[in-house]
Enzyme design. Structure first.
Site, PDB file in Angstrom:
ATOM      1  N   VAL A  43     -13.052  -5.004   0.830  1.00 49.59           N
ATOM      2  CA  VAL A  43     -12.482  -3.657   0.953  1.00 49.59           C
ATOM      3  C   VAL A  43     -11.631  -3.652   2.209  1.00 49.59           C
ATOM      4  O   VAL A  43     -12.046  -4.171   3.255  1.00 49.59           O
ATOM      5  CB  VAL A  43     -13.595  -2.596   1.048  1.00 49.59           C
ATOM      6  CG1 VAL A  43     -13.005  -1.222   1.322  1.00 49.59           C
ATOM      7  CG2 VAL A  43     -14.421  -2.561  -0.244  1.00 49.59           C
TER       8      VAL A  43
ATOM      9  N   THR B 215       0.899  -1.156   0.000  1.00 46.79           N
ATOM     10  CA  THR B 215       0.000   0.000   0.000  1.00 46.79           C
ATOM     11  C   THR B 215       0.928   1.193   0.000  1.00 46.79           C
ATOM     12  O   THR B 215       2.070   1.076   0.422  1.00 46.79           O
ATOM     13  CB  THR B 215      -0.855   0.023   1.300  1.00 46.79           C
ATOM     14  OG1 THR B 215      -1.937  -0.885   1.166  1.00 46.79           O
ATOM     15  CG2 THR B 215      -1.429   1.382   1.631  1.00 46.79           C
TER      16      THR B 215
HETATM   17  N1  ASP Z   1      -3.859  -2.385   4.255  1.00 51.36           N
HETATM   18  C1  ASP Z   1      -4.024  -2.866   2.920  1.00 51.36           C
HETATM   19  C2  ASP Z   1      -5.332  -3.612   2.835  1.00 51.36           C
HETATM   20  O1  ASP Z   1      -5.632  -4.378   3.730  1.00 51.36           O
HETATM   21  C3  ASP Z   1      -2.927  -3.738   2.460  1.00 51.36           C
HETATM   22  C4  ASP Z   1      -1.543  -3.362   2.926  1.00 51.36           C
HETATM   23  O2  ASP Z   1      -1.309  -2.276   3.372  1.00 51.36           O
HETATM   24  O3  ASP Z   1      -0.627  -4.175   2.832  1.00 51.36           O
HETATM   25  O4  ASP Z   1      -6.012  -3.480   1.853  1.00 51.36           O
END
Ligand code: ASP
Length: 330
Positions: free
Chosen positions: A223, A194
């Site tokens: 989501v 992300t």
């Molecule tokens: N937080 C993001 C999600 O769960 C993924 C990530 O940050 O690695 O969509």
């Protein structure tokens, strides 16, 4: 972080995802490529702040750079759903007004962070999802991309591996898949990732933005935390701006970004202490993995993560750019 900076000082922190990222997993070239990309994003944000620009503009500018870079799981280079699609989530929040905008599961917008901003500024809503969000994007003239634009081979391979292990059917390769690839890491941290940016401008306002493809192989319209205000993204001039990366389901259950802000606002905790308490204690205690970046209206900067690495950078008025990947860096 040591001293409180002067009131006019701006500051900006960037992340490019957290996860199992060990030195042995990256070649020297990969290590350098990530650092270069993080530095570029931080510099793009700093360029806005240096001339007195708004935190919100700095956040959007820096997130766009990371969305355009196929190294990161956001925009181009996003992970795939089990159906072989890229469904993108993003959010932006203005700490000065508590205005916020977010999108979930969008498939055609080149820069979802800019769509989140348009939702904030041009609609009476905070969060738009799926086809409606795609239609709103088009109607507002945002840059559209064909699904193949987001395609990166490394992410496709990660999806195939995951589906094979789960004995789920492998979807056909998306039409018009770009030939673009970036070398896979020895250990693929790419299940998640992300990008996020938080900034404090010279006027003392803070803002936060987060953008992601979510998690590899996500199903049924899943989501994550990134577009949920209070979970993966939050900003308030009364406390801090926070952007998270990690296992979204845990961030949602803890209302993690807001939890950090609440500790600062209501308990008077310092920013680093609040981030550490929530990430190292609460998130870890619940069994979740991830990290956060944060800035406060007084210029304090912080990051905290309970994974072996988090792609990150920070820069402030009068301070040199710092870039880190692994846990043992400052
Ligand atoms: N937080 C993001 C999600 O769960 C993924 C990530 O940050 O690695 O969509």
């Amino acid at each position: 972080m040591a001293k409180t900076p002067p009131p006019s000082a701006w500051s900006l922190v960037v992340h490019g995802g957290s996860g199992v990222i060990d030195r042995a997993d990256l070649t020297a070239e990969q290590d350098a490529a990530y650092r270069e990309a993080l530095a570029q994003a931080a510099e793009a944000g700093a360029a806005v702040l240096r001339v007195g620009g708004a935190a919100l503009d700095a956040v959007e500018a820096a997130v766009r750079i990371l969305e355009n870079d196929p190294l990161f799981n956001a925009g181009r280079g996003a992970v795939f759903t089990a159906e072989g699609r890229n469904e993108l989530d993003a959010a932006i929040m203005d700490g000065a007004t508590l205005a916020a905008g977010a999108v979930a599961g969008v498939t055609r917008t080149r820069n979802p962070i800019s769509l989140a901003r348009i939702v904030m500024e041009q609609s009476p809503h905070v969060l738009l999802a799926g086809e409606g969000a795609d239609a709103f994007s088009k109607a507002n003239g945002l840059d559209q991309a064909k699904p193949g634009y987001f395609f990166v081979e490394r992410r496709w391979k990660a999806l195939k591996r995951q589906l094979q292990q789960a004995r789920l059917p492998i979807p056909s390769r998306p039409k018009g898949a770009s030939k673009h690839d970036v070398a896979a890491l020895a250990h693929d941290e790419g299940k998640r990732g992300t990008v996020g940016v938080v900034a404090r401008d010279a006027a003392g306002h803070v803002a936060a933005g987060t953008s992601t493809g979510g998690t590899t192989g996500k199903r049924f319209g899943r989501v994550g935390d990134s577009p949920l205000i209070g979970a993966g993204t939050y900003a308030s001039d009364a406390s801090a701006a926070v952007s998270g990366t990690g296992e979204g389901e845990y961030f949602i259950r803890l209302a993690l970004a807001h939890r950090i802000c609440a500790l600062v606002e209501f308990e008077g905790l310092g920013l680093q202490a609040a981030c550490d308490r929530v990430v190292q204690n609460d998130l870890t205690g619940l069994g979740g993995e991830g990290g956060v970046i944060a800035v406060a209206p007084d210029g304090q900067m912080a990051w905290s993560f309970n994974t072996s690495g988090m792609y990150r950078a920070r820069i402030a008025d009068g301070a040199a750019l710092e870039v880190g990947i692994y846990k043992d860096e400052s």
